[in-house]
Design a protein around this motif. Structure first.
Motif, PDB file in Angstrom:
ATOM      1  N   ASP A   1      -0.705   9.584  -2.587  1.00 51.08           N
ATOM      2  CA  ASP A   1      -0.680   8.785  -1.363  1.00 51.08           C
ATOM      3  C   ASP A   1       0.697   8.654  -0.718  1.00 51.08           C
ATOM      4  O   ASP A   1       0.904   9.051   0.433  1.00 51.08           O
ATOM      5  CB  ASP A   1      -1.215   7.367  -1.633  1.00 51.08           C
ATOM      6  CG  ASP A   1      -2.664   7.376  -2.055  1.00 51.08           C
ATOM      7  OD1 ASP A   1      -3.191   8.485  -2.289  1.00 51.08           O
ATOM      8  OD2 ASP A   1      -3.261   6.304  -2.149  1.00 51.08           O
TER       9      ASP A   1
ATOM     10  N   SER B   1       0.852  -1.184   0.000  1.00 54.97           N
ATOM     11  CA  SER B   1       0.000   0.000   0.000  1.00 54.97           C
ATOM     12  C   SER B   1       0.887   1.232   0.000  1.00 54.97           C
ATOM     13  O   SER B   1       2.010   1.219   0.518  1.00 54.97           O
ATOM     14  CB  SER B   1      -0.909  -0.005   1.209  1.00 54.97           C
ATOM     15  OG  SER B   1      -0.233   0.527   2.318  1.00 54.97           O
TER      16      SER B   1
ATOM     17  N   TRP C   1      -7.720  -2.971   0.396  1.00 52.68           N
ATOM     18  CA  TRP C   1      -6.836  -2.991   1.560  1.00 52.68           C
ATOM     19  C   TRP C   1      -5.917  -1.790   1.523  1.00 52.68           C
ATOM     20  O   TRP C   1      -5.610  -1.191   2.551  1.00 52.68           O
ATOM     21  CB  TRP C   1      -6.046  -4.298   1.576  1.00 52.68           C
ATOM     22  CG  TRP C   1      -5.195  -4.487   2.791  1.00 52.68           C
ATOM     23  CD1 TRP C   1      -3.861  -4.251   2.885  1.00 52.68           C
ATOM     24  CD2 TRP C   1      -5.624  -4.939   4.078  1.00 52.68           C
ATOM     25  NE1 TRP C   1      -3.415  -4.530   4.155  1.00 52.68           N
ATOM     26  CE2 TRP C   1      -4.491  -4.961   4.910  1.00 52.68           C
ATOM     27  CE3 TRP C   1      -6.853  -5.329   4.605  1.00 52.68           C
ATOM     28  CZ2 TRP C   1      -4.531  -5.360   6.239  1.00 52.68           C
ATOM     29  CZ3 TRP C   1      -6.900  -5.722   5.929  1.00 52.68           C
ATOM     30  CH2 TRP C   1      -5.761  -5.730   6.723  1.00 52.68           C
ATOM     31  N   ASN C   2      -5.459  -1.411   0.320  1.00 51.48           N
ATOM     32  CA  ASN C   2      -4.466  -0.351   0.181  1.00 51.48           C
ATOM     33  C   ASN C   2      -5.068   1.041   0.038  1.00 51.48           C
ATOM     34  O   ASN C   2      -4.338   2.019   0.073  1.00 51.48           O
ATOM     35  CB  ASN C   2      -3.576  -0.631  -1.032  1.00 51.48           C
ATOM     36  CG  ASN C   2      -2.651  -1.811  -0.799  1.00 51.48           C
ATOM     37  OD1 ASN C   2      -2.513  -2.276   0.326  1.00 51.48           O
ATOM     38  ND2 ASN C   2      -2.031  -2.297  -1.855  1.00 51.48           N
ATOM     39  N   ASP C   3      -6.394   1.149  -0.180  1.00 53.75           N
ATOM     40  CA  ASP C   3      -7.018   2.466  -0.392  1.00 53.75           C
ATOM     41  C   ASP C   3      -6.630   3.439   0.706  1.00 53.75           C
ATOM     42  O   ASP C   3      -6.609   3.097   1.892  1.00 53.75           O
ATOM     43  CB  ASP C   3      -8.550   2.320  -0.396  1.00 53.75           C
ATOM     44  CG  ASP C   3      -9.060   2.096  -1.806  1.00 53.75           C
ATOM     45  OD1 ASP C   3      -8.270   2.290  -2.755  1.00 53.75           O
ATOM     46  OD2 ASP C   3     -10.235   1.715  -1.953  1.00 53.75           O
TER      47      ASP C   3
ATOM     48  N   GLN D   1      -4.727   1.935   6.981  1.00 55.24           N
ATOM     49  CA  GLN D   1      -3.909   2.885   6.225  1.00 55.24           C
ATOM     50  C   GLN D   1      -4.050   4.289   6.789  1.00 55.24           C
ATOM     51  O   GLN D   1      -3.066   5.004   6.972  1.00 55.24           O
ATOM     52  CB  GLN D   1      -4.309   2.872   4.742  1.00 55.24           C
ATOM     53  CG  GLN D   1      -4.472   1.500   4.139  1.00 55.24           C
ATOM     54  CD  GLN D   1      -3.170   0.746   3.995  1.00 55.24           C
ATOM     55  OE1 GLN D   1      -2.097   1.323   4.091  1.00 55.24           O
ATOM     56  NE2 GLN D   1      -3.251  -0.550   3.773  1.00 55.24           N
TER      57      GLN D   1
ATOM     58  N   SER E   1     -10.521  -2.264   8.453  1.00 61.72           N
ATOM     59  CA  SER E   1      -9.909  -2.586   7.163  1.00 61.72           C
ATOM     60  C   SER E   1     -10.424  -3.915   6.632  1.00 61.72           C
ATOM     61  O   SER E   1     -10.742  -4.040   5.451  1.00 61.72           O
ATOM     62  CB  SER E   1      -8.388  -2.656   7.304  1.00 61.72           C
ATOM     63  OG  SER E   1      -7.822  -1.401   7.043  1.00 61.72           O
TER      64      SER E   1
ATOM     65  N   TRP F   1      -6.661  -3.798  -3.814  1.00 59.77           N
ATOM     66  CA  TRP F   1      -7.076  -2.391  -3.983  1.00 59.77           C
ATOM     67  C   TRP F   1      -7.681  -1.834  -2.699  1.00 59.77           C
ATOM     68  O   TRP F   1      -7.317  -0.774  -2.230  1.00 59.77           O
ATOM     69  CB  TRP F   1      -8.142  -2.273  -5.079  1.00 59.77           C
ATOM     70  CG  TRP F   1      -7.657  -2.452  -6.469  1.00 59.77           C
ATOM     71  CD1 TRP F   1      -6.405  -2.190  -6.945  1.00 59.77           C
ATOM     72  CD2 TRP F   1      -8.428  -2.922  -7.590  1.00 59.77           C
ATOM     73  NE1 TRP F   1      -6.356  -2.472  -8.286  1.00 59.77           N
ATOM     74  CE2 TRP F   1      -7.577  -2.912  -8.706  1.00 59.77           C
ATOM     75  CE3 TRP F   1      -9.746  -3.327  -7.758  1.00 59.77           C
ATOM     76  CZ2 TRP F   1      -8.006  -3.307  -9.974  1.00 59.77           C
ATOM     77  CZ3 TRP F   1     -10.171  -3.703  -9.014  1.00 59.77           C
ATOM     78  CH2 TRP F   1      -9.313  -3.705 -10.110  1.00 59.77           C
TER      79      TRP F   1
END
Lengths: 339, 348, 350
Positions: A272, A159, C282-284, C301, C150, C280
């Motif tokens: 990000d 991420s 999980w990382n947003d 995150q 999450s 996707w």
């Protein structure tokens, strides 16, 4: 189609049982719907949820964004906002000299534009170079190629927040980089407090995080080039460098164009990992457009959704031009046929 | 039960008319074959009967009830598809059961029907396999079984044998005929193979370009083709067509001059001076000289053992002869052909 | 062993080393270090105590200063190896430090205080994994809540994505209707409208729907992905239409055709989309950051970025939480890497 062994299929049955049950319950009302509306009605029914979500969360915002960009004030909902016409755009473009962000009414916007422009130029160039070299190397007759491919692909799945934190940790004062330099006799440096180094770090980190993805696309393109072309060239006594310029590069061009446009589109929107890594700082040295929009619209003390909307429309226009460029290039490539 | 009636059925896709004004009545228990070259609309016609396609105009009735707006599921028909269309993720048993479960039939009734169909089609041994593990012939049986368990008003079969090899096709054809005799259900069968049509059908419907050319029993069509197209389509090898002009027409006897000059006496023809096409089947021509024989030059000899196929040139027109037995002939030789005993068809 | 080396260094044609071979191996080995090194360093650091994290130069492995409990002192004391005035060395425990002078005692004989210059003492260290970094966030912080948020967002969004997109793909691949091409183009056109362009109005719509500070406000805008519709439709186009016809003849309803015939047969494409969707969601980051402003609603995150942006960063916890955040993605990478890379190479999507 292979038979499943009983253990696997019974586990599958266990997982599927509630789903089957749920879907089965839905069958009776939907049969009724089908009877009432016919098969055409069912097609609409299947399409409906998706279209509804697209409509509400993509199309509607897309259109009312223009309305937002023509209103002022801090109110959130459109009816409460005052119409200012092109006022927000005028404010964005109110500069004595476009080359000097300091001379602009909305100086942070122009700083963000300038930073983003530099970022895009440098990051895209380096990204393409690094990905292309990596793809060329992975396309060699390597042992354990899929392992090496995985090595470069690894950060792609991480991420952006994790990427930002990993590098923030490495670039900090007690970080790995300073440790390495200390071993070589240099003094530690607080990299992210230095305007130029912080800017360089955002470029390097974004390349580190995404190069694996583009390498993969380029590698697929390279592997699609028939090997016998190189053998023929070798028979003709073509030197490898010449083979690269005259065979590899022209045949890779379609993939390369796709990659260039994809990298461009993503670079313009960078947010990000930079937000986590530098937060736009030090000062405004790594403030890019998306962060400007985010902060103007949401995070600032006196938020200005109209201004943010206007800026986002300008960015959207750039993205549309880039996408059309890709479509146009793709078409002319097709028209040109095989070389 | 299983009487199907089509009245003025038309179908067009956009501006293209694929079915023109078809009228047809299929009796209960009848085995009807739709035959014609590809693109003649036979599959479209079948899909309209099935309810998978809607007619643009006209009426479709099953057992006296107009079913134009009745969806496929509610017409009580079963279909066997060209590709078999077996559900690849279900076992054979589940494939057979799927349609019955959809009617909320009790489980023991479903099991009984599957057992019966499996016995009839000899597919008991692989009821628990998936279609991907079966041979082409086995899949074909399952496809038929899926139709049988439904006990439909009528069976619709869309080129069900076209994916089998020649040998299997022959034996399956015979089994299908036996199955029809046993079930005594209405079957509508689509094929482009006139041999299948001839061997299976009670009645054949010959289609061309969306129109019915002729409807009749196989022998009707063979013996009394309504036009040159049907004559050419039914029978193997194809009928010979010879161009000519009527020279003299008398009562019960007339003379036709074939293109190329040779003359032929016929029982009766049209008016003198009319251009005609004569149709004569290769099997009906005999070798040997007679007072009315024609002379032709051999171009190719195919010795099949039981019979010999002779390709010859009759003063510029091609002619095919199937002579029983073996003949010691070679290309280039002249042969005499007698049409005296042959039924001769006249087309305008 | 030599066999492995020979295998790994196998070169084209078996000729001598060409300069390109050297570049290749330098690039690959360098790549290995640069790509994995930072993550490995992070994982290693996450096991260090706060004191060890503040050290420079850092150690590669996590060390802590050994402590002893000495009679007469409540707290355990740090152990040092001190060089005494007579030149001998002894292992002493530090009682307190005043300026450059450290007051130390012998743990075995705690009566007498020895004064040592701090330059003349080095800590006695032992390797120790600071697992507190992991266990404490689970008990003291909202970390468990973030983790749950999450997981909830990822699982729910992925399930809805699969259902909604496969329904649309079914309609677009197995039905003929007016406006089908139009609908398909509309869906693909939304690829050109990224979040960063519409975040202001999207925020107002989500707020108007009462979804601000609500996990559904994070989930719903993401579930209709054009790429999802696209890959599923491409796959469904390869399923023969005759199967649909056969099911209709078998009295199946359209809904049954969708979930009993088409969905099971689309399983491979659904699996690809599911994996992508999990990664996707999980990382947003940006959208949850906008929609969620209440601490108890943060996803991992957002929580991580907020904590790491605080003035007094508690790196030992941040590092451990980062590692936990990485775990699902690393698992996906280890087990499904080949699957994903071929998927990307085939479709060019991410």
């Amino acid at each position: 189609m292979r038979t499943h062994n009983s253990g696997k299929s019974s586990l599958g049955a266990l997982v599927m049982a509630p789903i089957h049950f749920l879907m089965g319950i839905l069958d009776a009302p939907l049969r009724w719907l089908q009877r009432a509306t016919g098969i055409g009605g069912m097609a609409a029914f299947f399409l409906m949820p998706n279209m509804l979500i697209f409509g509400i969360f993509v199309l509607l915002p897309f259109f009312i964004n223009f309305a937002y960009s023509m209103t002022g004030g801090t109110a959130l909902f459109l009816p409460d906002r005052t119409f200012v016409g092109a006022g927000q755009y005028a404010r964005l473009f109110d500069c004595r000299s476009y080359l000097d962000p300091g001379s602009c009414a909305e100086d942070t916007f122009w700083t963000a534009v300038k930073n983003t422009a530099w970022f895009v130029v440098l990051q895209v160039t380096l990204m393409i170079l690094v990905s292309l070299v990596t793809a060329l190397i992975l396309n060699r007759d390597l042992a354990a190629r899929s392992f090496w491919r995985a090595v470069f692909f690894f950060p792609v799945l991480l991420s952006p927040v994790v990427v930002g934190l990993i590098w923030k940790w490495i670039l900090q004062r007690q970080g790995l980089l300073n440790f390495g330099l200390y071993g070589l006799g240099f003094d530690p440096h607080v990299w992210l407090n230095d305007r130029n180094w912080a800017f360089a770090a955002t470029i390097g980190v974004s390349i580190w995080a995404h190069m694996g993805f583009y390498t993969l696309i380029l590698l697929a393109g390279l592997q699609a080039i028939p090997k016998d072309l190189y053998e023929a060239a070798e028979m003709d006594g073509t030197r490898p460098a010449r083979a690269f310029w005259r065979i590899t590069l022209p045949l890779l061009m379609p993939n390369l164009l796709v990659v260039v446009v994809l990298v461009l589109i993503r670079a313009v929107q960078i947010f990000d990992e930079v937000y986590v890594l530098t937060g736009g700082g030090p000062g405004t040295s790594t403030l890019y457009l998306t962060q400007y929009i985010y902060e103007t619209g949401f995070a600032a003390q006196l938020r200005n959704p109209g201004l943010a909307a206007a800026a986002s429309i300008l960015m959207g226009a750039v993205l549309v031009v880039l996408t059309l460029l890709q479509l146009g290039l793709g078409r002319s490539e097709k028209k040109g046929g095989r070389k | 039960m299983g009487h199907i009636k089509l009245t003025n059925v038309k179908k067009s896709f956009g501006a293209v008319d694929v079915i023109h004004d078809v009228n047809l009545e299929i009796e209960d228990g009848e085995f009807v074959v739709f035959v014609g070259p590809s693109g003649c609309g036979k599959s479209t016609l079948l899909r309209m009967i099935a309810g998978l396609d809607r007619p643009t105009s006209g009426d479709l009735a099953i057992d006296g009830k107009v079913v134009n707006t009745v969806p496929a599921a509610d017409r009580g028909l079963a279909m066997v598809f060209q590709s078999y269309a077996l559900y690849p993720h279900m076992s054979v048993r589940q494939n057979l059961a799927f349609g019955l479960e959809n009617t909320r039939m009790p489980k023991d009734e479903i099991a009984a029907r599957i057992a019966e169909a499996a016995r009839m089609l000899e597919i008991e041994a692989y009821l628990d396999r998936r279609p991907g593990q079966l041979s082409g012939g086995q899949r074909q049986r399952v496809a038929i079984g899926r139709a049988i368990v439904r006990r439909p008003v009528a069976f619709l079969l869309d080129e069900p044998l076209s994916n089998l090899d020649a040998e299997l096709r022959g034996s399956t054809r015979a089994e299908l005929a036996a199955l029809h005799a046993r079930l005594a259900a209405t079957m509508i069968y689509v094929t482009h193979d006139q041999v299948e049509a001839m061997t299976l059908a009670d009645r054949i419907v010959v289609l061309r370009a969306g129109r019915i050319e002729q409807v009749g029993t196989p022998l009707d069509l063979y013996n009394r083709p309504a036009n040159r197209f049907v004559a050419g389509f039914i029978g193997s090898p194809h009928m010979n067509f010879l161009e000519g002009t009527v020279e003299a027409a008398g009562p019960g006897r007339s003379v036709v001059a074939l293109a190329g000059g040779q003359k032929l006496e016929l029982p009766s023809t049209g008016m003198a001076g009319a251009r005609v096409t004569l149709g004569v089947r290769p099997h009906h021509i005999t070798l040997g000289r007679s007072e009315s024989s024609l002379s032709a030059k051999l171009t190719l000899v195919e010795a099949l053992g039981a019979e010999t196929v002779l390709h010859a040139d009759l003063s510029g027109q091609k002619i095919l002869v199937v002579a029983p037995g073996q003949h010691d002939l070679a290309p280039g030789e002249s042969i005499d052909l007698s049409l005296a005993a042959a039924p001769i068809h006249l087309f305008d | 062993m030599s066999g492995i080396v020979r295998f790994l260094t196998r070169r084209r044609g078996g000729k001598g080393w060409h300069w390109t071979d050297i570049v290749t191996w330098a690039w690959l080995i360098g790549g290995l270090l640069v790509m994995f090194g930072p993550a490995v360093w992070l994982v290693g650091s996450s096991f260090k105590s706060p004191a060890a994290l503040a050290e420079f130069p850092p150690t590669i492995l996590p060390y802590v200063t050994q402590k002893v409990t000495v009679e007469g002192y409540d707290k355990p004391l740090d152990l040092y190896e001190a060089t005494l005035e007579d030149g001998s060395t002894a292992v002493l425990a530090e009682v307190r430090r005043i300026g450059v002078v450290s007051q130390m005692v012998d743990p075995k004989d705690p009566g007498e205080i020895v004064k040592v210059n701090i330059a003349k003492r080095t800590p006695v260290r032992e390797m120790s994994f600071a697992t507190d970094n992991y266990t404490e966030p689970f008990t003291h912080f909202d970390f468990v809540r973030y983790l749950w948020n999450s997981v909830f967002v990822t699982v729910t969004a992925t399930l809805i994505t699969l259902v909604v997109n496969s329904m649309a793909a079914f309609a677009l691949s197995k039905y003929e209707f007016r406006g089908r091409t139009m609908a398909m183009l509309l869906i693909l056109a939304t690829l050109m409208v990224p979040l960063s362009v519409i975040m202001v109005p999207l925020y107002s719509i989500v707020s108007a729907l009462g979804l601000f500070n609500n996990l559904w406000g994070v989930i719903l805008p993401t579930v209709a992905t054009p790429t999802g519709v696209f890959i599923l439709r491409q796959y469904m186009l390869t399923i023969p239409d005759e199967l649909v016809d056969a099911a209709r003849m078998d009295k199946a309803s359209e809904w049954q055709i969708y979930w009993r015939i088409i969905l099971p047969l689309t399983a491979p494409a659904l699996a690809v989309l599911a994996i992508f969707s999990v990664v996707w969601r999980w990382n947003d980051f940006l959208w949850p950051l906008i929609v969620l402003s209440r601490k108890e609603l943060y996803t991992l995150q957002v929580g991580l970025s907020i904590y790491s942006g605080e003035l007094n960063v508690q790196w030992h916890f941040i590092l451990a939480m980062t590692v936990v955040t990485m775990i699902p993605v690393v698992l996906v990478f280890i087990f499904l890497q080949r699957f994903i890379t071929t998927g990307i190479a085939g479709t060019g999507l991410k």
